[in-house]
Design a protein around this motif. Structure first.
Motif, short mmCIF file in Angstrom:
data_model
loop_
_atom_site.label_atom_id
_atom_site.label_comp_id
_atom_site.label_asym_id
_atom_site.label_seq_id
_atom_site.Cartn_x
_atom_site.Cartn_y
_atom_site.Cartn_z
N ILE A 88 0.77 -1.06 -0.05
CA ILE A 88 -0.15 -0.05 -0.05
C ILE A 88 0.78 1.18 -0.13
O ILE A 88 1.51 1.54 0.79
CB ILE A 88 -0.98 0.18 1.25
N HIS A 89 0.83 1.97 -1.36
CA HIS A 89 1.69 3.12 -0.97
C HIS A 89 1.01 3.91 -2.39
O HIS A 89 0.40 3.46 -3.36
CB HIS A 89 3.28 2.88 -1.43
N PRO A 90 1.27 5.22 -2.36
CA PRO A 90 0.98 6.08 -3.42
C PRO A 90 1.43 5.72 -4.91
O PRO A 90 2.65 5.15 -4.87
CB PRO A 90 1.38 7.41 -3.04
N ARG A 91 0.94 5.93 -5.80
CA ARG A 91 1.52 5.57 -7.17
C ARG A 91 2.69 6.61 -7.50
O ARG A 91 2.61 7.68 -7.17
CB ARG A 91 0.31 5.88 -8.27
N GLY A 92 3.86 5.87 -7.83
CA GLY A 92 4.86 6.52 -8.30
C GLY A 92 5.79 6.49 -7.00
O GLY A 92 5.68 5.75 -5.88
N VAL A 93 6.69 7.76 -6.97
CA VAL A 93 7.79 7.88 -5.80
C VAL A 93 7.17 9.19 -4.89
O VAL A 93 7.45 10.33 -5.38
CB VAL A 93 9.13 7.97 -6.29
N LYS A 94 6.54 9.08 -3.98
CA LYS A 94 6.13 10.25 -3.31
C LYS A 94 6.58 10.18 -1.90
O LYS A 94 6.67 8.94 -1.16
CB LYS A 94 4.38 10.49 -3.28
N LYS A 95 6.71 11.36 -1.17
CA LYS A 95 6.97 11.00 0.35
C LYS A 95 5.79 11.88 1.15
O LYS A 95 5.19 12.79 0.69
CB LYS A 95 8.23 11.97 0.57
N PRO A 96 5.31 11.40 2.29
CA PRO A 96 4.24 12.22 2.93
C PRO A 96 4.67 13.38 3.53
O PRO A 96 5.99 13.37 3.73
CB PRO A 96 3.77 10.91 4.26
N TYR A 97 3.84 14.05 4.03
CA TYR A 97 4.12 15.32 4.91
C TYR A 97 4.93 14.97 5.96
O TYR A 97 4.79 14.03 6.79
CB TYR A 97 2.91 16.38 5.48
N ASN A 98 6.02 15.84 6.18
CA ASN A 98 6.77 15.68 7.73
C ASN A 98 5.84 16.16 8.83
O ASN A 98 5.56 17.48 8.77
CB ASN A 98 8.11 16.43 7.50
N PRO A 99 5.52 15.38 9.66
CA PRO A 99 4.59 15.96 10.68
C PRO A 99 5.31 16.76 11.48
O PRO A 99 6.41 16.79 11.80
CB PRO A 99 4.20 14.55 11.42
N ILE A 100 4.58 17.87 12.09
CA ILE A 100 4.97 18.77 13.01
C ILE A 100 4.92 18.26 14.46
O ILE A 100 4.36 17.37 14.64
CB ILE A 100 4.29 20.38 12.88
N LEU A 101 5.80 18.89 15.24
CA LEU A 101 5.95 18.44 16.66
C LEU A 101 4.51 18.51 17.21
O LEU A 101 3.82 19.56 17.22
CB LEU A 101 6.88 19.03 17.43
N GLU A 323 6.29 27.47 9.41
CA GLU A 323 6.72 28.90 10.04
C GLU A 323 5.99 28.72 11.32
O GLU A 323 6.58 29.23 12.33
CB GLU A 323 6.33 30.08 9.22
N GLN A 324 4.93 28.31 11.36
CA GLN A 324 4.11 28.10 12.90
C GLN A 324 4.83 27.35 13.93
O GLN A 324 4.88 27.72 14.91
CB GLN A 324 2.84 27.78 12.47
N GLN A 325 5.16 26.19 13.11
CA GLN A 325 6.10 25.63 13.94
C GLN A 325 7.40 25.83 14.59
O GLN A 325 7.58 26.00 16.07
CB GLN A 325 6.54 24.24 13.38
N ARG A 326 8.01 26.94 13.67
CA ARG A 326 9.17 27.39 14.18
C ARG A 326 8.78 28.69 15.53
O ARG A 326 9.78 28.59 16.39
CB ARG A 326 9.91 28.12 13.23
N GLU A 327 7.74 29.12 15.17
CA GLU A 327 7.18 30.23 16.10
C GLU A 327 6.87 29.53 17.60
O GLU A 327 7.41 30.12 18.65
CB GLU A 327 6.02 30.79 15.76
N HIS A 328 6.42 28.35 17.50
CA HIS A 328 6.13 27.58 18.88
C HIS A 328 7.45 27.01 19.59
O HIS A 328 7.44 27.19 20.82
CB HIS A 328 5.28 26.32 18.48
N VAL A 329 8.34 26.87 18.63
CA VAL A 329 9.66 26.40 19.21
C VAL A 329 10.07 27.54 20.02
O VAL A 329 10.94 27.68 21.10
CB VAL A 329 10.69 26.00 18.22
#
Length: 403
Positions: A88-101, A323-329
């Motif tokens: 089970i994976h998307p067609r082709g070569v794709k990467k999922p979003y990097n989750p934020i903390l 950018e929102q994640q960087r602000e939280h950091v």
């Protein structure tokens, strides 16, 4: 036998503009460089978060819930379950979003026998990236816990994702019977020249020390001049005597076969055929019932833009989240506080485990359902997610029309 005879689902041909962007980006890379802090262009993204992609391994629960009284056959069922998640994976070569903390994904499943299961995954660390997960079926007394620690490396014409971390499958009505799982590595080949191809490589294992059994499987990568894509070769053996009980071979994306080596006249039989097996869907609350850092709600504008092939809008929306994640950091640093995961905690073994202690889950199914669902689906205000509410978010509705 599976009717799939090619590798088209794992291949992708990039256009000239996309290739130009890739070339410009990787010109700044060095071999074996850690890519965890690199922002990838949106055209390589799969429109879902890694916290959701983990659920691919929960797509064929039948192999776990149909437990045999024979420990060897139970082990074969766990191996079948483990190997069934890779196709089970998307067609082709794709990467999922990097989750934020602090991002999390939660869902529930309904099985054909009217039983079900609950799932939650949370991004518990951003650098290095760690995604912790938990799955529980109250009626069948099965629990799965683990954390995944992907580390991406630049390797010339390939990008490799080294899948560290752990997973444990607990059969709670069988004390001590725990199955420990490791993962192969993933590779995106042909990023500089040739056709882009998704491959799995190296060894992974499933081990049950309680029953003296181990499964060792090699995910074989295709050679430059010979070989085939997606081939695997594995053995189930006794840990104490090294006796081989079964051999497993085939194609992890299509069909795999098992041969009983205890019987010399045995012939290979189908272990798993992706063309004929049923994928159990998961049910996720509508966006209006989700919290701001819940995966589908968090990334909905990016997902909409990707499905509309509006890469500029996708990049803008993705940058806003980052950018929102960087602000939280910065806020935590200014306040002198540390991030505290909501669902998981780091324990003395160096791994993340659910704050809901697995051994404390009630044995009685209804009580277990109440305890686990309350822990996963309760909102911060104490109310429960309404899983039956119809989707009414205009952004999500527009996204659904684009699928």
């Amino acid at each position: 036998m599976s009717k799939h005879d090619d590798n088209a689902a794992a291949e992708e041909e990039l256009g000239d503009e996309s290739k130009s962007i890739i070339f410009s980006m990787i010109s700044q890379f060095t071999r074996d460089m850690d890519l965890s802090r690199i922002t990838f262009p949106t055209f390589v993204l799969e429109p879902r978060s890694f916290t959701e992609r983990v659920t691919d391994f929960m797509s064929h629960p039948d192999f776990l819930i149909r437990q045999s009284d024979d420990p060897v056959q139970r082990f074969v069922g766990v191996v079948k379950y483990y190997m069934s998640g890779w196709h089970i994976h998307p067609r082709g070569v794709k990467k999922p979003y990097n989750p934020i903390l602090g991002e999390f994904f939660r869902s529930q499943y309904e099985f054909d026998d009217a039983s079900g299961a609950y799932f939650v995954a949370e991004q518990v660390s951003h650098h290095p990236p760690i995604t912790a997960m938990f799955y529980h079926s109250p009626e069948h007394r099965i629990a799965i816990e683990g954390d995944l620690r992907p580390l991406s490396r630049f390797q010339g014409n390939s990008v490799g994702m080294l899948l560290g971390g752990y997973a444990k499958i607990h059969f709670l009505d069988r004390p001590g019977e725990i199955y420990e799982v490791t993962y192969p590595n993933m590779y995106a080949r042909g990023i500089l020249f040739g056709k882009m191809v998704l491959e799995l490589g190296e060894m992974s294992t499933v081990t049950c020390k309680h029953n003296d059994l181990v499964f060792e499987v090699e995910f074989k990568t295709k050679g430059i001049l010979w070989g085939a894509y997606n081939q695997i070769a594995g053995k189930i053996r006794r840990i104490s005597t090294n006796e081989t009980l079964f051999e497993i071979s085939g194609n992890w994306q299509t069909a795999m076969y098992i041969t009983d080596k205890r019987t010399h006249a045995a012939k290979p039989e189908i272990l798993f055929d992706s063309a004929s097996e049923h994928v159990v869907p998961q049910h996720v609350a509508c966006a209006s019932e989700q919290e701001p850092n819940e995966s589908r709600n968090l990334w909905k504008h990016v997902t909409k833009a990707i499905r509309e092939n509006n890469l500029q809008a996708a990049t803008t929306q993705k940058s806003a989240i980052e950018e929102q994640q960087r602000e939280h950091v910065k806020e935590r640093e200014a306040q002198g506080t540390r991030f505290e995961p909501r669902f998981f905690q780091l324990e003395i073994d160096g791994n993340y485990h659910p704050k809901l202690v697995i051994d404390d889950i009630p044995k009685e199914p209804e009580a277990a359902k109440e305890r686990v669902s309350q822990w996963i689906f309760a909102k911060l205000d104490g109310s429960m997610q309404d899983m039956d509410r119809s989707e009414d978010d205009p952004v999500v509705l527009a996204t659904q029309h684009k699928r």
